[in-house]
Write an enzyme that holds these catalytic residues in place. Structure first.
Site, PDB file in Angstrom:
ATOM      1  N   HIS A  67      38.935  45.324  43.674  1.00  0.00           N
ATOM      2  CA  HIS A  67      38.802  44.966  42.259  1.00  0.00           C
ATOM      3  C   HIS A  67      40.150  44.491  41.700  1.00  0.00           C
ATOM      4  CE1 HIS A  67      39.007  46.299  37.946  1.00  0.00           C
ATOM      5  NE2 HIS A  67      37.910  45.562  37.889  1.00  0.00           N
ATOM      6  N   GLU A  70      40.795  41.005  42.851  1.00  0.00           N
ATOM      7  CA  GLU A  70      39.980  40.057  42.071  1.00  0.00           C
ATOM      8  C   GLU A  70      40.705  39.681  40.776  1.00  0.00           C
ATOM      9  OE1 GLU A  70      37.306  40.470  38.542  1.00  0.00           O
ATOM     10  OE2 GLU A  70      36.409  41.734  40.093  1.00  0.00           O
ATOM     11  N   HIS A  71      41.250  40.688  40.081  1.00  0.00           N
ATOM     12  CA  HIS A  71      41.984  40.428  38.843  1.00  0.00           C
ATOM     13  C   HIS A  71      43.192  39.530  39.091  1.00  0.00           C
ATOM     14  CE1 HIS A  71      40.763  43.272  35.430  1.00  0.00           C
ATOM     15  NE2 HIS A  71      39.791  43.348  36.322  1.00  0.00           N
ATOM     16  N   GLU A 142      41.017  49.980  31.775  1.00  0.00           N
ATOM     17  CA  GLU A 142      39.617  49.712  32.142  1.00  0.00           C
ATOM     18  C   GLU A 142      39.000  50.940  32.810  1.00  0.00           C
ATOM     19  OE1 GLU A 142      37.163  46.667  35.066  1.00  0.00           O
ATOM     20  OE2 GLU A 142      39.128  46.028  34.338  1.00  0.00           O
TER      21      GLU A 142
END
Length: 429
Positions: A67, A70-71, A142
């Site tokens: 993840h 991905e960012h 997040e």
């Protein structure tokens, strides 16, 4: 380029495996103005122990790195890729699941330019220790946001019970502590191992000439060089039914109690793509028959005040795991869990499992599928998630049509085992 026609749904899918190993799928929809491009790698949050490309030893990377990667892919030395898409009249997005990471754009204009941007930014990583450090605070916030979400905690709570050692139970974004350990070198290790074209698919749906589009993609990929691909070796801990946590709970600032009953698949699932899609579809129909909003079971539980419209159920199947979960808000969560387990374990005597019910639910599923195929966004987002070898989203109608009551009972016999059950509760503080 292979061409496969689906006369039932009036679609034609074009497929080609390029010299670098990238599998490309094109679905022309010339009645639509919009075009979607989706670039997906077969790499997700559970892939945290593997042999890196060029190595012979297994390595363990921090949780949440897929993840995090991905960012970071959107940030380049010369600016943010989102701005490039915006200037070209496109919107872009990305998402990471347990097993996949996808990057996508949608546009009504400059399709080839936006597709070039998609391919080029995903195939040109740029990470520095400074930019990695900066991202940790953003992703940490997040993670904290999801930790405050009671339904998210409920879901990962039951996963923790069912898969105490498997990385499936770890939040896709990781933990604040785990992402703090991520380095730029870690990101490059994961990138070079999992972002090789041979581990990726490109799907384009919308207005296009398939021959011209495939030639454009071929040309783009032909200008790039990649290391020689090797089969990816992943490692997952082995778990037994005895290790399932039968029951656990937490307290949170919620108004009402919550419960989730989990059922872990303990037996191997079919390896063949068509058989696997049939298994998954039959399981979905089986659960609809037992717990769908039109079932007698659902009405009985509703009339008894054990559940309300927060109740849901889901069957998840992907590489290295398959499970179902059932539950929601309830004033009597223990009794609801008891009844759910009773319905599952007593399915053989259930009056819900009839030919008539199955035919009604198949018609409903087919109707919903037809309706969904009118949405390019749905097709784009679902296509890569629904790939089972050579079998795709567009084979669903044939699969649904073939399923008989005997298939439903056969998958239920394999899946429903008392030793696979678990419960997770959330109570108000």
């Amino acid at each position: 380029m292979e061409k496969k026609v689906y006369p039932q749904i009036n679609e034609t899918l074009y497929t080609e495996v390029l010299d670098n190993g990238l599998t490309v799928y094109l679905l022309p929809k010339n009645d639509y103005h919009k075009t979607y491009g989706l670039f997906t790698t077969n790499y997700g949050s559970i892939d945290n122990e593997f042999v890196p490309l060029g190595s012979s030893e297994f390595t363990r990377v921090p949780d949440g790195i897929a993840h995090f990667l991905e960012h970071k892919m959107f940030e380049k030395e010369d600016g943010d890729v989102f701005q490039a898409f915006g200037r070209q009249g496109a919107s872009a997005n990305a998402f990471t699941s347990f097993t996949k990471t996808s990057y996508l754009f949608s546009t009504t204009d400059q399709v080839e330019k936006n597709l070039e941007t998609l391919l080029d930014f995903v195939q040109a990583p740029y990470f520095t220790e400074e930019t990695v450090e900066k991202e940790k605070g953003i992703i940490g916030q997040e993670i904290q946001m999801y930790q405050d979400d009671s339904d998210w905690r409920l879901f990962f709570g039951i996963l923790g019970n069912l898969y105490p050692k498997h990385p499936l139970h770890i939040d896709i974004a990781g933990t604040v502590e785990s992402i703090d350990q991520i380095t730029a070198e870690d990101l490059y290790t994961c990138y070079h191992t999992f972002y090789h074209p041979s581990n990726m698919t490109l799907f384009v749906v919308g207005k296009m000439d398939p021959e011209e589009m495939m030639a454009f993609i071929r040309d783009n990929q032909g200008q790039k060089t990649f290391e020689q691909a090797t089969p990816i070796q992943r490692h997952f801990p082995s778990e037994t039914a005895a290790e399932i946590v039968r029951e656990s709970s937490i307290t949170m600032p919620v108004q009402r109690k919550k419960v989730l009953v989990g059922l872990k698949g303990l037996d191997e699932v079919p390896e063949d793509g068509a058989a696997l899609l049939k298994y998954k579809t039959a399981m979905s129909l089986f659960l609809q028959m037992l717990f769908g909003s039109t079932s007698q079971n659902y009405l009985n539980l509703y009339n008894a005040g054990l559940l309300d419209d927060s109740f849901s159920y889901e069957f998840s199947l992907d590489r290295s795991f398959h499970f179902a979960d059932f539950g929601g808000d309830s004033d009597q969560p223990e009794q609801l869990a008891e009844e759910i387990e009773k319905i599952l374990l007593g399915y053989e005597e259930s009056s819900e499992l009839t030919e008539e019910n199955l035919n009604l639910l198949k018609k409903k599923m087919i109707g919903k599928h037809f309706q969904s195929l009118n949405s390019l966004e749905y097709i784009a987002n679902q296509f890569s998630q629904s790939l089972f070898g050579d079998v795709t989203l567009f084979d669903m109608l044939t699969v649904i049509d073939q399923i008989k009551l005997s298939d439903i009972k056969a998958v239920a016999k394999v899946f429903v085992k008392k030793e696979g059950l678990s419960r997770f509760y959330i109570s108000p503080e």
